[in-house]
Design an enzyme around this catalytic site. Structure first.
Site, PDB file in Angstrom:
ATOM      1  N   ASP A 326       0.850  -1.178   0.000  1.00  0.00           N
ATOM      2  CA  ASP A 326       0.000   0.000   0.000  1.00  0.00           C
ATOM      3  C   ASP A 326       0.897   1.243   0.000  1.00  0.00           C
ATOM      4  OD1 ASP A 326      -2.244   1.628   0.107  1.00  0.00           O
ATOM      5  OD2 ASP A 326      -3.238   0.391   1.605  1.00  0.00           O
ATOM      6  N   GLU A 520     -11.176   6.724   4.281  1.00  0.00           N
ATOM      7  CA  GLU A 520     -10.185   6.094   5.166  1.00  0.00           C
ATOM      8  C   GLU A 520     -10.341   6.572   6.605  1.00  0.00           C
ATOM      9  OE1 GLU A 520      -6.311   5.753   3.315  1.00  0.00           O
ATOM     10  OE2 GLU A 520      -7.218   5.948   1.349  1.00  0.00           O
TER      11      GLU A 520
END
Length: 638
Positions: A326, A520
């Site tokens: 990521d 997020e």
């Protein structure tokens, strides 16, 4: 996970001082790979050979610098095409909102093409693979079809529809030159206070496994070498959605996170039981890329966990594609020690590193670790082989770019029709009284209020045009107000603040109560509270109408409070650009078929679900929903 573009260097900036890997000139010239023709000494270009033979032939010609380059992925705002070629980079990405300066399909195509031409001009002519977060449609591109967020897709429980939506996403990606999607998210969120809940199809492992596999098949088609396909990425491996409240040490633009990037506080048996099956389904369905999670287990950061990445994913599941990190996730493995972090992550099984900006530090550190023997040559060769294998499978050596001139595919009527159907199927009727729904389209006066009733940005949520999303007319589409106006004409009166003239009366009032866009950890919530300004409209509207309907637009179940006093409540999730599908069910042109993919908690503290029965601390269980007559579509309310 990709951070806001504002956090990275401007496009066209001078590259930092460093020694690039060996490469040829980056002048946009095409290599023999561009036409797929083989040439002397380049057996990897012979498409008649097996993929394994082509990988071996190319790997045998590569220097260490070229191998490290293939393991490097950089955000496009941090590097220009010429510098990317000079460092032999294997991949470029657009972060959330990482669009060209002119956000049009043609500008996207031209941008990707520039990086690809530069890559083809290097010594070995290895094409790049360009990646984007197309997580609910090709959502960074203005004018693209924006599908409901995955929470809404989960409410449809319709694998065939999921496949159609993901195939449409791949089609629109190809029209902009992009062939790699950082999706689908196959998280199994167990605490809806997590800000990424809307990215998950639901809290049921089986539901996520089924719908994730359907999306992968939709994106990739029957053959990744075919036109209009995109490589899918199952993410984020593993434990996404299982982190404990208060365990995160990360923060974002609005402050500390509560759950995002936190710790999964459970034993391995529970972890694997809840979260591994969607990855098995993904691998079995042909996924060639898996992205690792920011989360930690009790053993440490997943990005550095050899047991999970190599033993479980690559070994037990037999995954032969490549593992990508990521955004900056490798940096976190050993706090404060980049070299140790990188060494542990690569040795754990990370193949391609989303750096995403400081390519000089990454390349030089990788080279020093390789030369010191900290990272062995066979680990590097394995990583590069996996990356090249996927590129060969995608046909990038024969056709580095999709066909040009297909801008009209982006946001096409056909794709928007699929999205409209998805919106209708995703709507969940939580409550209704007799004869409230459907609304008659003739002879009925309707009052409509709420900011979310006429706002493309709010109804689409985060990961729409920009990372966090933004209220306002951020892209093209249909709002609920626009769709209702088309049906009711002058019988509809809209005011976002319900500031109607004195004496105003109507048959039906609709109040839209909506979470504002987030993504997020920014969306981590301790309260699950709906905006107070919106909920206040319920009491304001009540005396003006005979029947009151509340439409909730949210990325997860919310604490309803005064909203529960309405005659009917519709959970619309985050429907994307085609809110006409919501009008379709309100007016009875399509039936209510959606059911909630998450437990609806009584209080925020009831949100964690691991180890609980269906109705423990719940208002509605998973699978709950009503049709317009009030008939149950699944289990009863708790």
């Amino acid at each position: 996970m990709v951070l806001a573009v504002a956090l990275v260097a401007g496009c066209g900036s001078v590259p930092p001082t460093g020694t690039p890997g060996t490469s040829g000139p980056s002048n946009g010239a095409t290599s023999p790979a561009a036409s797929g023709s083989a040439s002397a000494g380049r057996p990897w270009l012979e498409s008649s050979k097996s993929v394994d033979d082509r990988v071996a032939a190319l790997l045998g010609q590569m220097t260490l610098d070229e191998k490290i380059g293939q393991m490097t992925q950089i955000e496009k705002n941090a590097i220009d095409p010429g510098t990317a070629a000079a460092f032999n980079l294997g991949s470029i990405l657009s972060g959330g909102g990482g669009s060209p300066s002119s956000n049009t399909p043609q500008a996207w195509y031209d941008m990707v093409d520039a990086y690809q031409k530069a890559a083809l001009g290097t010594r070995l002519g290895i094409p790049i693979i360009y990646g984007v977060d197309a997580v609910h449609g090709h959502n960074n591109v203005v004018g693209a079809t924006i599908f409901p967020q995955n929470v809404g897709i989960g409410a449809t429980n319709d694998p065939e529809l999921v496949g159609q939506a993901c195939a449409a996403t791949a089609l629109e990606m190809n029209a902009t030159g992009v062939r790699w999607d950082f999706g689908p998210v196959v998280a199994v969120p167990q605490d809806i206070r997590w800000g990424r809940t809307f990215e998950g199809y639901g809290e049921s492992t089986d539901l996520v496994s089924t719908l994730g596999a359907a999306c992968i098949k939709g994106l990739q088609g029957s053959d990744l070498n075919a036109d209009n396909t995109a490589a899918a990425t199952a993410k984020h491996f593993i434990g996404d959605g299982g982190t404990g409240f208060g365990t995160s040490t990360a923060s974002g633009p609005t402050g500390p996170y509560l759950l995002d990037q936190g710790v999964d506080q459970m034993d391995e048996a529970t972890l694997l039981s809840l979260f591994l099956p969607p990855y098995k389904a993904a691998v079995d369905s042909g996924a060639r890329v898996v992205m690792t999670s920011y989360s930690s287990t009790t053993a440490g950061k997943v990005h550095g966990d050899h047991h999970l990445i190599t033993d479980i994913l690559k070994g037990q599941l037999g995954f032969t594609g490549f593992v990508v990190s990521d955004w900056g996730g490798v940096d976190q493995v050993v706090a404060g020690d980049y070299s140790a972090s990188l060494g542990q992550a690569i040795n754990a099984g990370i193949d391609l590193v989303m750096v995403p900006t400081d390519y000089v530090r990454f390349v030089t550190t990788m080279k020093s670790l390789a030369q010191a023997g900290t990272i062995k040559g066979d680990r590097i060769d394995d990583a590069v082989s996996r990356i090249l294998r996927v590129k060969f499978e995608m046909g990038l050596f024969e056709k580095p770019m999709p066909a040009a001139g297909r801008e009209s595919d982006v946001g096409s009527e056909a794709d928007r029709a699929i999205a409209r159907t998805a919106v209708a199927e995703s709507a969940v009727l939580l409550k209704t009284s007799p004869n409230v729904l459907p609304i008659a389209a003739t002879g009925t006066k309707v009052l409509l209020a709420g900011a979310g009733a006429d706002d493309i940005g709010i109804q689409s949520g985060g990961w729409t045009i920009s990372w966090q999303g933004l209220a306002g007319q951020t892209t093209s589409g249909t709002t609920l107000q626009g769709a209702m106006k088309a049906k009711l004409g002058d019988n509809l009166t809209f005011d976002r603040d319900a500031a109607f003239p004195a004496g105003t009366k109507a048959d039906v009032g609709i109040v839209v109560v909506a979470e504002r866009p987030y993504a997020e950890g920014v969306g981590d919530s301790a309260t699950l509270a709906l905006p107070a300004d919106d909920t206040a409209l319920v009491a304001k509207m009540r005396p003006l109408v005979k029947k009151l309907v509340v439409v909730v637009m949210s990325g997860r179940p919310m604490i309803l409070g005064d909203v529960a006093t309405a005659d009917a409540i519709v959970e619309a999730w985050l429907p994307g650009t085609e809110a006409a599908g919501l009008a379709d069910v309100l007016f009875g042109e399509k039936p209510f078929v959606g059911t909630t993919p998450y437990t609806w908690p009584k209080t925020p503290e009831d949100a964690p679900r691991v180890g609980k029965a269906a109705c423990d601390g719940a208002v509605f269980p998973v699978g709950y929903g009503l049709d317009a007559t009030g008939k149950l579509l699944g289990p009863p309310a708790c």
